[in-house]
Scaffold this active site. Sequence first.
Site, PDB file in Angstrom:
ATOM      1  N   HIS A  33     -59.287  30.633  72.671  1.00  0.00           N
ATOM      2  CA  HIS A  33     -59.231  31.923  72.839  1.00  0.00           C
ATOM      3  C   HIS A  33     -58.643  32.703  71.392  1.00  0.00           C
ATOM      4  O   HIS A  33     -57.647  31.930  70.870  1.00  0.00           O
ATOM      5  CB  HIS A  33     -58.706  32.415  74.019  1.00  0.00           C
TER       6      HIS A  33
ATOM      7  N   ASN B 122     -62.899  34.922  73.653  1.00  0.00           N
ATOM      8  CA  ASN B 122     -62.883  33.507  73.108  1.00  0.00           C
ATOM      9  C   ASN B 122     -63.150  33.703  71.589  1.00  0.00           C
ATOM     10  O   ASN B 122     -63.213  34.559  70.951  1.00  0.00           O
ATOM     11  CB  ASN B 122     -64.215  33.070  73.503  1.00  0.00           C
TER      12      ASN B 122
ATOM     13  N   HIS C 200     -61.548  24.572  73.482  1.00  0.00           N
ATOM     14  CA  HIS C 200     -61.939  25.908  74.215  1.00  0.00           C
ATOM     15  C   HIS C 200     -60.895  26.870  73.869  1.00  0.00           C
ATOM     16  O   HIS C 200     -59.771  27.104  74.432  1.00  0.00           O
ATOM     17  CB  HIS C 200     -62.238  26.012  75.709  1.00  0.00           C
TER      18      HIS C 200
ATOM     19  N   ARG D   8     -71.263  33.026  80.228  1.00  0.00           N
ATOM     20  CA  ARG D   8     -70.458  32.631  81.383  1.00  0.00           C
ATOM     21  C   ARG D   8     -69.240  33.251  81.164  1.00  0.00           C
ATOM     22  O   ARG D   8     -68.679  34.378  81.602  1.00  0.00           O
ATOM     23  CB  ARG D   8     -70.380  31.331  81.623  1.00  0.00           C
ATOM     24  N   ASP D   9     -68.182  32.896  80.172  1.00  0.00           N
ATOM     25  CA  ASP D   9     -66.877  33.324  80.000  1.00  0.00           C
ATOM     26  C   ASP D   9     -66.860  34.814  79.773  1.00  0.00           C
ATOM     27  O   ASP D   9     -66.061  35.537  79.985  1.00  0.00           O
ATOM     28  CB  ASP D   9     -66.242  32.517  78.907  1.00  0.00           C
TER      29      ASP D   9
ATOM     30  N   CYS E 103     -59.544  35.732  81.152  1.00  0.00           N
ATOM     31  CA  CYS E 103     -59.546  34.981  82.235  1.00  0.00           C
ATOM     32  C   CYS E 103     -58.882  36.294  83.151  1.00  0.00           C
ATOM     33  O   CYS E 103     -57.851  36.783  82.796  1.00  0.00           O
ATOM     34  CB  CYS E 103     -58.782  33.819  82.277  1.00  0.00           C
TER      35      CYS E 103
HETATM   36 ZN    ZN Z   1     -62.219  30.665  78.188  1.00  0.00          ZN
END
Ligand code: ZN
Length: 310
Positions: free
Chosen positions: A210, A250, A208, A14-15, A241
């Site tokens: 990065h 990430n 979460h 996803r990310d 993002c």
């Molecule tokens: Zn992220």
Amino acid sequence: MNTFDILISEVGPRDGLQSVNATMGTADKLLWINALAAAGLREIEVGSFVPARLLPQMADVAEVVRHALTLPGITVMALAPNLRGAEAAFAAGVHKVTLPVSASAAHSLANVRKTREAMVEEVRAVVHLRDEQAPGKRVEVGLSTAFGCTLQGAVPEDEVIWLAAQCAAAGVDEVGLSDTTGMANPAQVRRLFTRLRAELGDKAGAAHMHNTRGLGLANCLAAYDVGVRTFDASMGGLGGCPYAPGASGNVVTEDLVFMFEAMGLRTGVDINRLLQARQPLADGLPGEPLYGMTPQAGLPKGWEQPPPLR
Ligand code: ZN
């Protein structure tokens, strides 16, 4: 979490995939997700329920979810930016929906064109939908830009905790903190997760992080030290993002698993099979840089992981 010490939630599909320009083909995604599951990852965020015209990389998300649901022992998670996305995610059968809520007022307006208060109402509506139509499914919030915002700079810690409490009161199962922009430092991570856990108890969720400024692992360790046991990470450090310019990457799953396993903590992930799972990712995204220090250096001489717990 029974016998495991740490839950690594793999967010690369996803990310990671939503942040690269190329679109990975569906067949390649499924092969990659199979390899991630085979490595022992138990929670995978497989995609995002957003309109395909906004994120063509995620156009096949329902199909990817259907496939992931056939893999035994995997919690299938997807991101939904709003009620409509959550509706589609529940209809596809995901086990868990994650909703991004911006801690930064400026990021909230730029990213979802809503105030934070309006987003809390959206969260409440998603919880209501879950209760009515998908009981037993989990809803979590990730508070993005919780450690700083590229638009407004610092985000007051009191506002982060206030917003987390609002989301918990709206009925979500967990609220995690996301360093969307890679601005966090370990002291700040310790402070904020300590406050989050004091405020939310067992609703305090994942870290979460990065790796934008190289502090991803240090920040995860700081979170671990104050009791966090669930960590988002992305294979090869994919991700970022689109509304946080310059934010890329990430924390790398391979490095995070190595750190915890080397410390004697059990993640359930077989590091050799995890390293092998980079191949289908590389095959599906030719030319895309993949990061990670452990994959580059290899495992230390003589270092062996205890047999994975299954
Ligand atoms: Zn992220």
